[in-house]
Scaffold this motif. Structure first.
Motif, PDB file in Angstrom:
ATOM      1  N   SER A  21       0.761  -1.294   0.028  1.00 55.79           N
ATOM      2  CA  SER A  21       0.074   0.033   0.070  1.00 55.79           C
ATOM      3  C   SER A  21       1.000   1.180   0.034  1.00 55.79           C
ATOM      4  CB  SER A  21      -0.896   0.100   1.495  1.00 55.79           C
ATOM      5  OG  SER A  21      -1.746   1.238   1.181  1.00 55.79           O
ATOM      6  N   GLU A  22       1.862   1.348   0.758  1.00 53.30           N
ATOM      7  CA  GLU A  22       2.810   2.400   0.738  1.00 53.30           C
ATOM      8  C   GLU A  22       3.359   2.411  -0.540  1.00 53.30           C
ATOM      9  OE1 GLU A  22       6.799   2.483   3.011  1.00 53.30           O
ATOM     10  OE2 GLU A  22       4.985   1.840   4.652  1.00 53.30           O
ATOM     11  N   ALA A  23       3.822   1.405  -1.362  1.00 48.39           N
ATOM     12  CA  ALA A  23       4.288   1.554  -2.566  1.00 48.39           C
ATOM     13  C   ALA A  23       3.479   2.394  -3.547  1.00 48.39           C
ATOM     14  CB  ALA A  23       5.037   0.347  -3.307  1.00 48.39           C
ATOM     15  N   LEU A  24       2.132   1.589  -3.557  1.00 43.29           N
ATOM     16  CA  LEU A  24       1.110   2.117  -4.352  1.00 43.29           C
ATOM     17  C   LEU A  24       0.688   3.818  -4.100  1.00 43.29           C
ATOM     18  CD1 LEU A  24      -1.160  -0.678  -4.625  1.00 43.29           C
ATOM     19  CD2 LEU A  24       0.502   0.014  -6.033  1.00 43.29           C
ATOM     20  N   HIS A  25       0.858   4.130  -2.833  1.00 43.41           N
ATOM     21  CA  HIS A  25       0.726   5.616  -2.576  1.00 43.41           C
ATOM     22  C   HIS A  25       1.737   6.348  -3.058  1.00 43.41           C
ATOM     23  CE1 HIS A  25      -2.407   4.220   0.390  1.00 43.41           C
ATOM     24  NE2 HIS A  25      -2.821   5.445   0.443  1.00 43.41           N
ATOM     25  N   LEU A  26       3.232   5.891  -2.953  1.00 43.52           N
ATOM     26  CA  LEU A  26       4.198   6.904  -3.540  1.00 43.52           C
ATOM     27  C   LEU A  26       3.918   6.940  -4.810  1.00 43.52           C
ATOM     28  CD1 LEU A  26       7.276   5.345  -1.488  1.00 43.52           C
ATOM     29  CD2 LEU A  26       6.088   7.581  -1.527  1.00 43.52           C
ATOM     30  N   PHE A  27       3.547   5.805  -5.627  1.00 45.18           N
ATOM     31  CA  PHE A  27       3.062   5.959  -6.817  1.00 45.18           C
ATOM     32  C   PHE A  27       2.012   6.803  -7.278  1.00 45.18           C
ATOM     33  CE2 PHE A  27       0.426   3.847 -10.332  1.00 45.18           C
ATOM     34  CZ  PHE A  27       1.241   4.205 -11.376  1.00 45.18           C
ATOM     35  N   GLY A  28       1.284   6.615  -6.545  1.00 41.48           N
ATOM     36  CA  GLY A  28      -0.150   7.603  -6.932  1.00 41.48           C
ATOM     37  C   GLY A  28       0.187   8.976  -6.729  1.00 41.48           C
ATOM     38  N   ASP A  29       0.965   9.389  -5.601  1.00 40.45           N
ATOM     39  CA  ASP A  29       1.176  10.705  -5.681  1.00 40.45           C
ATOM     40  C   ASP A  29       2.242  11.330  -6.813  1.00 40.45           C
ATOM     41  OD1 ASP A  29      -0.039  11.082  -3.446  1.00 40.45           O
ATOM     42  OD2 ASP A  29       1.748  10.777  -2.052  1.00 40.45           O
ATOM     43  N   ALA A  30       3.287  10.488  -7.114  1.00 38.98           N
ATOM     44  CA  ALA A  30       4.036  10.816  -8.207  1.00 38.98           C
ATOM     45  C   ALA A  30       3.373  10.727  -9.489  1.00 38.98           C
ATOM     46  CB  ALA A  30       5.280   9.693  -8.227  1.00 38.98           C
ATOM     47  N   TYR A  31       2.396   9.956  -9.712  1.00 41.52           N
ATOM     48  CA  TYR A  31       1.638   9.980 -10.995  1.00 41.52           C
ATOM     49  C   TYR A  31       0.995  11.329 -11.018  1.00 41.52           C
ATOM     50  CZ  TYR A  31      -2.416   9.290 -13.835  1.00 41.52           C
ATOM     51  OH  TYR A  31      -3.481   9.570 -14.983  1.00 41.52           O
ATOM     52  N   LEU A  32       0.283  11.640 -10.019  1.00 43.91           N
ATOM     53  CA  LEU A  32      -0.548  13.054 -10.065  1.00 43.91           C
ATOM     54  C   LEU A  32       0.389  14.107 -10.435  1.00 43.91           C
ATOM     55  CD1 LEU A  32      -2.634  12.810  -6.979  1.00 43.91           C
ATOM     56  CD2 LEU A  32      -3.474  12.657  -9.158  1.00 43.91           C
ATOM     57  N   THR A  33       1.634  14.342 -10.187  1.00 43.70           N
ATOM     58  CA  THR A  33       2.657  15.296 -10.465  1.00 43.70           C
ATOM     59  C   THR A  33       2.898  15.175 -11.941  1.00 43.70           C
ATOM     60  OG1 THR A  33       3.254  15.184  -8.147  1.00 43.70           O
ATOM     61  CG2 THR A  33       4.693  16.670  -9.701  1.00 43.70           C
ATOM     62  N   SER A  34       3.161  13.908 -12.187  1.00 42.43           N
ATOM     63  CA  SER A  34       3.750  13.783 -13.614  1.00 42.43           C
ATOM     64  C   SER A  34       2.661  14.160 -14.714  1.00 42.43           C
ATOM     65  CB  SER A  34       4.664  12.545 -13.981  1.00 42.43           C
ATOM     66  OG  SER A  34       4.263  11.473 -13.097  1.00 42.43           O
ATOM     67  N   ARG A  35       1.541  13.573 -14.203  1.00 41.27           N
ATOM     68  CA  ARG A  35       0.411  13.849 -15.184  1.00 41.27           C
ATOM     69  C   ARG A  35       0.154  15.212 -15.311  1.00 41.27           C
ATOM     70  NH1 ARG A  35      -5.011  14.548 -14.582  1.00 41.27           N
ATOM     71  NH2 ARG A  35      -6.413  13.982 -16.418  1.00 41.27           N
ATOM     72  N   GLU A  36       0.145  15.904 -14.343  1.00 45.94           N
ATOM     73  CA  GLU A  36      -0.177  17.617 -14.171  1.00 45.94           C
ATOM     74  C   GLU A  36       0.874  18.327 -15.261  1.00 45.94           C
ATOM     75  OE1 GLU A  36      -0.730  18.998 -10.587  1.00 45.94           O
ATOM     76  OE2 GLU A  36      -0.341  21.172 -11.354  1.00 45.94           O
ATOM     77  N   ASN A  37       2.155  17.823 -14.832  1.00 43.60           N
ATOM     78  CA  ASN A  37       3.110  18.397 -15.899  1.00 43.60           C
ATOM     79  C   ASN A  37       2.987  17.926 -17.465  1.00 43.60           C
ATOM     80  OD1 ASN A  37       4.503  19.368 -13.760  1.00 43.60           O
ATOM     81  ND2 ASN A  37       5.870  17.555 -13.417  1.00 43.60           N
ATOM     82  N   ALA A  38       2.531  16.982 -17.483  1.00 44.33           N
ATOM     83  CA  ALA A  38       2.296  16.457 -19.067  1.00 44.33           C
ATOM     84  C   ALA A  38       1.212  17.116 -19.842  1.00 44.33           C
ATOM     85  CB  ALA A  38       1.956  14.660 -19.018  1.00 44.33           C
ATOM     86  N   PHE A  39       0.316  17.517 -18.778  1.00 46.98           N
ATOM     87  CA  PHE A  39      -0.971  18.211 -19.497  1.00 46.98           C
ATOM     88  C   PHE A  39      -0.635  19.852 -19.619  1.00 46.98           C
ATOM     89  CE2 PHE A  39      -3.241  14.180 -19.240  1.00 46.98           C
ATOM     90  CZ  PHE A  39      -3.748  14.233 -20.670  1.00 46.98           C
ATOM     91  N   GLN A  40       0.388  20.224 -18.768  1.00 50.51           N
ATOM     92  CA  GLN A  40       0.462  21.609 -18.839  1.00 50.51           C
ATOM     93  C   GLN A  40       0.980  22.306 -20.241  1.00 50.51           C
ATOM     94  OE1 GLN A  40       3.769  22.563 -16.232  1.00 50.51           O
ATOM     95  NE2 GLN A  40       2.266  22.831 -14.616  1.00 50.51           N
ATOM     96  N   GLY A  41       0.511  23.436 -20.224  1.00 48.93           N
ATOM     97  CA  GLY A  41       0.679  24.100 -21.406  1.00 48.93           C
ATOM     98  C   GLY A  41      -0.653  24.497 -22.239  1.00 48.93           C
ATOM     99  N   ARG A  42      -0.883  24.173 -23.691  1.00 50.57           N
ATOM    100  CA  ARG A  42      -1.937  24.356 -24.175  1.00 50.57           C
ATOM    101  C   ARG A  42      -3.012  23.307 -24.484  1.00 50.57           C
ATOM    102  NH1 ARG A  42      -0.311  23.125 -29.543  1.00 50.57           N
ATOM    103  NH2 ARG A  42       1.890  21.984 -29.643  1.00 50.57           N
ATOM    104  N   LEU A  43      -2.666  22.342 -23.798  1.00 51.16           N
ATOM    105  CA  LEU A  43      -3.368  21.193 -23.688  1.00 51.16           C
ATOM    106  C   LEU A  43      -4.773  21.130 -22.849  1.00 51.16           C
ATOM    107  CD1 LEU A  43      -1.422  17.870 -24.360  1.00 51.16           C
ATOM    108  CD2 LEU A  43      -2.529  19.531 -25.969  1.00 51.16           C
ATOM    109  N   ASP A  44      -5.957  20.993 -23.490  1.00 53.85           N
ATOM    110  CA  ASP A  44      -7.054  21.143 -22.853  1.00 53.85           C
ATOM    111  C   ASP A  44      -7.760  19.649 -22.528  1.00 53.85           C
ATOM    112  OD1 ASP A  44      -9.726  21.413 -21.852  1.00 53.85           O
ATOM    113  OD2 ASP A  44     -10.310  23.041 -23.092  1.00 53.85           O
ATOM    114  N   PHE A  45      -7.446  19.204 -21.173  1.00 57.81           N
ATOM    115  CA  PHE A  45      -7.709  17.814 -21.114  1.00 57.81           C
ATOM    116  C   PHE A  45      -9.259  17.201 -21.411  1.00 57.81           C
ATOM    117  CE2 PHE A  45      -9.190  14.530 -17.975  1.00 57.81           C
ATOM    118  CZ  PHE A  45      -8.788  13.211 -18.536  1.00 57.81           C
TER     119      PHE A  45
END
Lengths: 725, 187
Positions: A21-45
């Motif tokens: 569960s700890e590993a999945l939480h770390l993954f979940g948190d990191a995922y949110l950050t990288s996803r946010e970065n990936a959509f940054q800019g001119r992309l409208d999700f």
């Protein structure tokens, strides 16, 4: 419904494995950050996912024609196409092909439908060796397991376990160093591509207008599988069909960003037909598998699930997945989409436990790149499960016998407020109502009060208090009907009285139709539509009679009930549904109304500084009603200073009956996460806009740190007004 | 975006995913760069552009060990693969190789290092602008194998730790050279 004992054991053992569960939480948190970065800019999700949903819906409608177009184009380029009605037929096709070619080894890249088909076992039974070449798939093949995540199949395993598996496979003692383990896989598997007689890949796209497939990968193994062996087999579900290269390219803009936060994966490979191989034309066989997909396309309530592009995001954000992992919350496919696909591909029986394991937080629906309302579909399946297998005695009595009968329900609650006196205790926070610290029934204690206090039922419900409230509104701007909801009516009536105070200060008069009843969501979420329909009628009648300008709720789940579900539940009767629609248009969450209709944060000024609060976004408020800026604006205007907690919009673990009856242990874990994030903010007050979250968080904070107060935004606003006077 | 901003955007995006990007003045300079980075045999497919620019001769002159013979017999992990590209996409730092010729596939999947020679004129704004040339490549009914390559091979399958060089090349070097070809259909 009696909980399946093996399932219960699986839940328990997952909960007793905090490392996962700890590993999945770390993954979940990191995922949110990288996803946010990936959509940054001119992309409208939002725009992109609506576009994708339209593409996929058009494909669904025109699937026969498009499939024929794909086959025609693929065959023209030299491919052989076979349509398998189920995974068994698909396996048999490959077995026959392998036998014809005298093939001994098949090198495979990742294919989820081959997992669905138990392909490896079927082939090995015929003496044909299969070698998974995707690193994660190879790990679980060596371990004899199934994937626990769609994108990262071995996410549940740790490097030490991998080192042990690889050591056994290579006969060398390997250290748990990730880089060198990856290297071992590279070296070990390379020869296999050369030796294999057949290379098997999946497909992310079947492009109708080119007859080609598209593969989205990172490791480079799919390109090797498709290049080196003389025969290439493509194993794909029929739902991977898209109309054109343009459609496929649009998906490549969403899939990696939403799956791993990459702008694009290392490789996207487009293959059409019999490409040259070792001086000859390659033999390419495309096996298109139905396996329950056509039935899913035909299900009006569930068919959106086939828009799925298999990014795995619904798992990444799921609090239940993060708590128990994919081996518990899923089957071949895991998490939210897994619940649905399991029901259709493996049968409702196989999905009956996991349909109940969804806590209903709507994180999956919010993150889905194909705009699938996963939670809604899961609820539909839960209804089917309830119809087929029942919902258990407690819920049967509570919903069918008690709640439907308003008089009985309300007098039982009045009685409960007296009966509970021997078990209630004074609350640590002054002025807060007594709480239940321990239940006398020992066997229930573990799941109920060991880790949280339970709220006591209010001495006097809101409905009984209302008549005594004097409203001083001279020039009333609006007449609003208050839909109180059970939580605010019987547990936290002070939220209701606070609402009246705040609304009156803004020249709004409140009426309270006494015939209103529970919104029906608890019954509905348990799959009891019949009670849901009955309750919808009672409420629609009560509020239609009241003739109000707006209907306000202080519970976002009730808002969803009144605004969205009543219309659906009463769709069969034109008369009732017209009334429900009229009410729906007038229904708002209280904070939404205060901010967007009354502009309260501009109108109400001159408050004293009130100190810091941190804000918890309730699932149904943020993702169900799209309200999250409003309460913050109100609180800031009211003199509070809002300090954000980490993951403020992650579920509190309540989920209604979920936390009491179906999955208290999972709830407990999810709540523990929330408590930690609250404690990390140096604030003595947590604001929220949902009585359900209040029950959960007041209870859990009561045990974790009784000095932290949990309060409804509306209460805090009323207190700020009091301070002004 | 102007072609110039495409170029800077492309370089930034490619570097972000671990690609080495270098601008050089000529193919001779590119060959010298490659010679310095390689330490074994190099697979150089004889494509239209390779012939046109006499790439193999340039590489050989620079000291690259250009492999002559059947690429399938060049060992399981040759040291380098050297190719041109059809076009590139700025927003993701991707190069696109029409790889229907098998030797292009072998030269880009098997080696430790992949060098790609890119004409900056072929850098498109993003993958949506690539739809047109992609559709063009798929006209008719000939077999096609088109590869988008974005950085070196990677995995995160063990404990979600990003690790470079799983099954494909461990290194991707893009050499930007003016005047190779502005025809997106050529490689």
């Amino acid at each position: 419904m009696a909980t399946d004992q093996t399932y219960k054991k699986k839940v328990e053992s997952a909960i007793n494995n905090p490392k996962l569960s700890e590993a999945l939480h770390l993954f979940g948190d990191a995922y949110l950050t990288s996803r946010e970065n990936a959509f940054q800019g001119r992309l409208d999700f939002e725009a992109m996912r609506k576009d994708l949903a339209e593409i996929k819906d058009d494909v669904r409608i025109r699937r026969k024609e498009l499939l024929a177009e794909f086959i025609k184009n693929a065959e023209a380029a030299g491919s052989t196409v076979f349509i398998a009605k189920d995974t068994q037929e698909a396996n048999e096709y490959v077995i026959n092909l392998a036998k014809k070619k005298n093939a001994k080894l098949i090198a495979k890249s990742k294919s989820m439908v081959s997992e669905e088909a138990h392909f490896n076992a079927a082939l090995e039974a015929e003496g044909i060796k299969t070698s998974e070449t995707d690193l994660g798939e190879w790990i679980i093949q060596l371990a004899g397991q199934r994937p626990s995540h769609m994108v990262m199949p071995a996410i549940h395993m740790f490097k030490e376990e991998v080192a042990e598996l690889f050591s056994k496979e290579t006969g060398q003692q390997l250290s748990p160093d990730i880089k060198s383990l990856v290297n071992v896989a590279r070296e070990q598997l390379r020869k296999g591509y050369f030796d294999a007689d057949i290379g098997l890949t999946g497909a992310n796209f079947l492009v109708a207008d080119t007859g080609g497939i598209g593969l989205v990968t990172n490791e480079g193994n799919a390109r090797l599988c498709a290049t080196l062996p003389e025969v290439h087999v493509v194993f794909s579900g029929i739902h991977k069909l898209v109309r054109s290269m343009e459609d496929a390219v649009k998906i490549t803009r969403l899939l990696p960003r939403n799956a791993t936060g990459q702008l694009l994966t290392s490789y996207i490979t487009w293959i059409r037909g019999a490409v040259p191989t070792d001086g000859k034309a390659k033999e390419q066989h495309i096996v298109l598998i139905d396996g329950g997909r056509e039935a899913l396309y035909e299900s009006k309530a569930c068919r959106d699930a086939l828009r799925c592009i298999q990014c795995g995001a619904c798992a990444n954000v799921c609090p239940v997945y993060q708590t128990v992992g994919g081996h518990v919350f899923g089957s071949t496919y895991i998490s939210a989409i897994g619940v649905i696909l399991t029901a259709f591909y493996e049968g409702l029986d196989k999905a009956k436990e996991i349909t109940r394991a969804c806590i209903g937080c709507r994180s999956c629906s919010a993150v889905c790149p194909s705009n699938i309302d996963l939670e809604e579909i899961i609820l539909h399946l839960r209804t089917q499960v309830t119809q087929e297998y029942g919902m258990g005695m407690i819920k049967n009595v509570a919903f069918k016998a008690v709640m439907k009968n308003r008089g009985l329900f309300h007098s039982m609650i009045r009685a409960a407020s007296k009966l509970q006196r021997p078990v209630t205790h004074k609350n640590a926070v002054d002025g807060e109502r007594p709480i239940i610290r321990h239940l006398p029934m020992h066997f229930m204690d573990r799941d109920f009060t060991e880790w949280r206090d339970l709220p006591s039922v209010a001495e006097k419900s809101f409905r009984d208090q209302f008549k005594g409230i004097v409203q001083n509104v001279k020039n009333s701007r609006y007449k609003v009907g208050f839909f109180v909801g059970c939580g605010a009516d019987f547990v936290y009536p002070e939220v209701g009285t606070s609402l009246i105070k705040v609304l009156n200060a803004l020249d709004v008069e409140v009426v309270f139709p006494q015939k209103q009843n529970c919104c029906g969501i608890p019954a509905l979420y348990s799959g009891d539509t019949e009670t849901g329909v009955d309750l919808a009628r009672q409420n629609v009648e009560a509020f239609t009679e009241a003739e109000v300008d707006y209907i306000l709720c202080v519970c976002p789940t009730c808002t969803m009930g009144v605004k969205r579900d009543f219309v659906k539940r009463l769709a069969d009767s034109p008369d009732w549904s017209a009334k429900a629609r009229a009410l729906s248009e007038k229904t708002m969450d209280a904070s939404d109304f205060l901010e967007n209709v009354l502009h309260a944060s501009e109108k109400l000024t001159g408050f004293k500084p009130q100190g810091t609060v941190t804000y918890h976004d309730s699932c149904h408020l943020k993702r169900g009603n799209k309200v999250f800026k409003e309460p913050r604006a109100l609180l800031n205007a009211g003199g509070y200073s809002v300090e954000e907690m980490k993951n403020s919009d992650r579920c509190c673990g309540f989920g209604g009956t979920y936390s009491f009856l179906s999955h208290p242990q999972i709830s407990k874990q999810i709540t523990t996460d929330k408590v930690q994030t609250i404690k990390a903010v140096n604030s003595k007050t947590v604001a929220m806009d949902c009585p359900g979250c209040m029950i959960m968080l007041k209870g859990a904070m009561g045990k974790a740190d009784p000095n932290v107060r949990c309060a409804h935004t509306i209460e805090l606003m009323a207190e700020a007004l009091d301070g002004k006077e | 975006m102007t072609p110039n901003t495409h170029l800077s955007c492309f370089v930034e995006a490619a570097r972000r995913v671990g690609t080495e990007v270098t601008q050089v003045d000529s193919l001779q300079d590119a060959a010298a760069y490659i010679a310095e980075k390689t330490s074994g045999i190099a697979l150089v497919p004889e494509t239209v552009l390779a012939d046109k620019h006499d790439l193999k001769t340039l590489l050989g002159a620079a000291g690259v060990d250009v492999y002559e013979g059947d690429f399938r017999k060049a060992g399981h992990v040759p040291n380098a693969g050297i190719t041109f590209s059809n076009f590139a996409m700025a927003d993701t730092g991707t190069v696109v190789l029409e790889s229907t010729m098998e030797n292009i596939r072998l030269a880009t999947t098997l080696p430790e290092i992949h060098f790609v020679l890119v004409d900056p004129k072929t850098i498109l704004e993003d993958n949506l602008s690539a739809v047109k040339p992609m559709t063009e490549m798929h006209k008719g009914s000939e077999p096609r194998f088109v590869a988008y390559i974005t950085g070196p091979s990677r995995t995160a399958d063990i404990e979600r730790v990003l690790t470079i060089g799983c099954h494909g090349p461990r290194e991707l070097h893009i050499l930007l050279v003016e005047g190779i070809s502005s025809d997106l259909m050529e490689i």
